[in-house]
Design a protein around this motif. Structure first.
Motif, PDB file in Angstrom:
ATOM      1  N   TYR A  92       0.843  -1.177   0.000  1.00 26.28           N
ATOM      2  CA  TYR A  92       0.000   0.000   0.000  1.00 26.28           C
ATOM      3  C   TYR A  92       0.887   1.238   0.000  1.00 26.28           C
ATOM      4  N   LYS A  94       2.267   4.325   1.521  1.00 30.43           N
ATOM      5  CA  LYS A  94       2.409   4.805   2.898  1.00 30.43           C
ATOM      6  C   LYS A  94       1.957   6.245   3.051  1.00 30.43           C
ATOM      7  N   HIS A  97      -3.105   6.431   2.169  1.00 26.64           N
ATOM      8  CA  HIS A  97      -3.867   5.221   2.458  1.00 26.64           C
ATOM      9  C   HIS A  97      -4.762   5.468   3.673  1.00 26.64           C
ATOM     10  N   LYS A  98      -5.775   4.636   3.800  1.00 24.19           N
ATOM     11  CA  LYS A  98      -6.664   4.625   4.957  1.00 24.19           C
ATOM     12  C   LYS A  98      -6.585   3.244   5.592  1.00 24.19           C
ATOM     13  N   THR A  99      -6.559   3.217   6.920  1.00 24.58           N
ATOM     14  CA  THR A  99      -6.398   1.964   7.655  1.00 24.58           C
ATOM     15  C   THR A  99      -7.765   1.433   8.063  1.00 24.58           C
ATOM     16  N   SER A 111      -8.099  -9.576   3.986  1.00 28.24           N
ATOM     17  CA  SER A 111      -7.245  -8.715   3.176  1.00 28.24           C
ATOM     18  C   SER A 111      -7.386  -8.999   1.685  1.00 28.24           C
ATOM     19  N   ARG A 126      -5.447  -0.073   3.714  1.00 32.33           N
ATOM     20  CA  ARG A 126      -4.571  -0.935   4.496  1.00 32.33           C
ATOM     21  C   ARG A 126      -5.426  -1.711   5.486  1.00 32.33           C
ATOM     22  N   GLU A 128      -6.028  -4.234   8.586  1.00 29.86           N
ATOM     23  CA  GLU A 128      -5.497  -4.826   9.814  1.00 29.86           C
ATOM     24  C   GLU A 128      -6.595  -5.706  10.412  1.00 29.86           C
ATOM     25  N   PHE A 162      -1.367   1.525  15.739  1.00 27.31           N
ATOM     26  CA  PHE A 162      -1.808   2.300  14.591  1.00 27.31           C
ATOM     27  C   PHE A 162      -3.123   2.992  14.954  1.00 27.31           C
ATOM     28  N   PRO A 164      -6.846   3.516  13.513  1.00 24.71           N
ATOM     29  CA  PRO A 164      -7.785   3.068  12.475  1.00 24.71           C
ATOM     30  C   PRO A 164      -8.618   4.219  11.956  1.00 24.71           C
ATOM     31  N   ASP A 165      -8.844   4.212  10.649  1.00 31.38           N
ATOM     32  CA  ASP A 165      -9.728   5.192  10.020  1.00 31.38           C
ATOM     33  C   ASP A 165     -11.145   4.655   9.852  1.00 31.38           C
TER      34      ASP A 165
END
Length: 529
Positions: A92, A94, A97-99, A111, A126, A128, A162, A164-165
């Protein structure tokens, strides 16, 4: 004795030794065992002693090499191998991007459903994925929610943090022996958008609370259009004195998958169940037992509808226990009405399912509803997961706008351009509009105009102001001429002009006085310096 080696033989021996060591390090086997005949031949030609069953890279006292290996090549080969073991590079961008945090078990790899997905043109997603038990979080009202997740890399436990979005929860927040509501509160506190919304997920954490909202739908639509099963609620064991009819089903507390559900045949068994409720220190609900012909599962994912029929084969009164036959049935307008009404609960549900049973008498009973953690059934599970992934991408596109930065104009230092439409923060909250604010009047200072090789025409307003002020300041601005030769001086010492200039005599001006007069002129026109 010294051995004289020609340059050609030395070069050949050095090349063979280098090739041998390069294969040894790149093969992945650093223990030193020889597995092919080519390595043995290269070693013999290089002068490295070999044995039939063991060959080690360690230099023993008896081993003599005609040409040692190059340290640079050996280190480079080893570092390249170490970089390959560290894993692939992230797939992705860096910077853009949106997590997406997906809370689900490890049986489903989410994923792959978001691979290659783009939002806002060129922004990556991205993914997770973890279970509730593997994450912890901390939330601040300004910085948002930070999630710490436990992952395993090459058998080593690693904690990664991290922000999260977006959030997708496919695991029950609360079950028989688990309660992750504090994590849900953290996501709500940080304003993390999700499917379904965190607000609706929190409302699903007590089944009696959900059933009370189903009763409101039944009162509005009528019992025939929304056939909700009869149910009695007991806040504790002390109130469990009697029940309307037997046999009945007692559901203790909040649980899923058939846990905490008991079939009671008579009043004596009911009192025994009341003692169990006392030990659990929780509430319970009681429903009349329905001899079911089959169960029904009506689900809605976005705008997609499906209906399934599940019939027990093992003979258990719980259709989800033991063997069962599953079949997809037609989606009727009646079933669509049920799930559409349920999807309007708690501000809207993007993913939901209605559980119902059909008795042997032909009547239908709605028993409960499920949120985004519903179980996917049948042979269409792969299609349902892709539908969920597409729905999540749409919601991320809506709620997670890219942060637009202000761009500085190169033509002017004092002006910059900003985006006209309001931007959104990472969690979808509108940001305050940015506007260029002028400093207060007390802080404004008019700078002197600098000269340039090419004279710039003054603005019209400055020309008008200068013309209006010239008539009043002409005498103040005009420099005074120094006294001429033969001129008389008045009593006050001030020079008096004579008519000597008319006779052809020119006055001589002092350069220092001229500069002072020029400064006064500019000060009168453009302000104090």
């Amino acid at each position: 004795t010294s051995v004289k080696i020609s340059f050609s033989s030395f070069k050949q021996s050095f090349a063979s030794t280098t090739n041998y060591l390069r294969r040894r390090f790149s093969s992945g086997d650093l223990s030193g065992e020889v597995n092919d005949e080519q390595d043995r031949q290269d070693a013999e030609s290089s002068g490295i002693p070999t044995r039939e069953s063991d060959l080690s890279l360690n230099l023993r006292p008896s081993s003599t090499t005609s040409a040692p290996s190059s340290p640079a090549k050996t280190v480079t080969s080893f570092l390249s191998r170490g970089s390959s073991l560290s894993g692939p590079k992230p797939g992705y961008n860096k910077e853009k991007h949106k997590t997406l945090l997906i809370i689900d078990d490890q049986h489903t790899d989410w994923s792959k459903y978001f691979k290659g997905q783009r939002i806002h043109g060129d922004w990556d997603i991205r993914v997770e994925q973890a279970e509730f038990k593997d994450i912890s979080l901390a939330t601040h009202c300004e910085s948002g929610t930070t999630v710490s997740m436990v992952v395993y890399r090459n058998g080593t436990k690693v904690v990664r943090s991290f922000r999260p979005d977006f959030l997708l929860i496919r695991q029950h927040v609360r079950d028989a022996n688990e309660d992750y509501r504090p994590l849900l509160l953290g996501f709500k506190y940080g304003g993390v958008p999700s499917v379904n919304t965190v607000h609706s997920l929190y409302n699903f954490q007590d089944k009696p609370w959900v059933f009370s909202h189903l009763l409101q739908i039944q009162r509005r639509l009528g019992r025939e259009n929304f056939p909700l099963i009869e149910q009695a609620f007991y806040p504790n064991h002390k109130e469990m004195l009697t029940t309307p009819k037997f046999p009945c089903v007692v559901k203790i507390g909040h649980a899923h998958g058939g846990l905490g559900k008991l079939k009671v045949e008579n009043h004596y068994d009911f009192q025994d169940v009341a003692s169990v409720v006392a030990v659990c220190r929780t509430y319970c609900t009681v429903e009349p037992f329905v001899d079911a012909k089959y169960d029904m599962h009506i689900q809605k994912i976005g705008n997609n509808y499906k209906a399934y029929m599940r019939k027990s084969i093992s003979g258990n009164w719980k259709a989800n226990i033991g063997s069962a036959m599953l079949e997809q049935i037609a989606m009727t307008e009646r079933y669509k009405l049920w799930v559409d009404e349920v999807s309007e609960m708690f501000g809207g549900l993007d993913i939901c399912a209605v559980e119902a049973i059909q008795g042997k008498d032909g009547r239908e009973y709605i028993t409960e509803v499920n949120d985004s953690a519903m179980t996917l059934l049948g042979e269409t599970q792969e299609e349902d997961r892709r539908l969920i992934a597409d729905l999540v991408v749409q919601r991320i596109q809506t709620y997670c706008k890219p942060v637009l930065t202000k761009q500085t104009s190169r033509s002017s230092i004092s002006s910059y351009t900003t985006a006209e439409e309001p931007t959104l923060h990472e969690h979808g909250q509108p940001a305050a509009p940015q506007s260029q604010m002028a400093p207060p009047a007390s802080y404004q200072r008019q700078e002197p105009q600098k000269t340039s090789p090419v004279a710039q025409p003054p603005p019209p307003a400055a020309i008008a102001a200068r013309r209006g002020s010239q008539s009043s300041v002409t005498e103040m601005v005009r420099p005074a001429a120094p006294p001429t030769r033969g001129a008389s001086v008045a009593e006050g010492g001030a020079p008096r002009r004579e008519a000597s200039q008319a006779n052809g005599e020119k006055s001589v001006e002092d350069p220092e006085d001229t500069m002072k007069n020029l400064r006064k002129t500019f000060a009168g026109i453009f302000g104090d310096m």
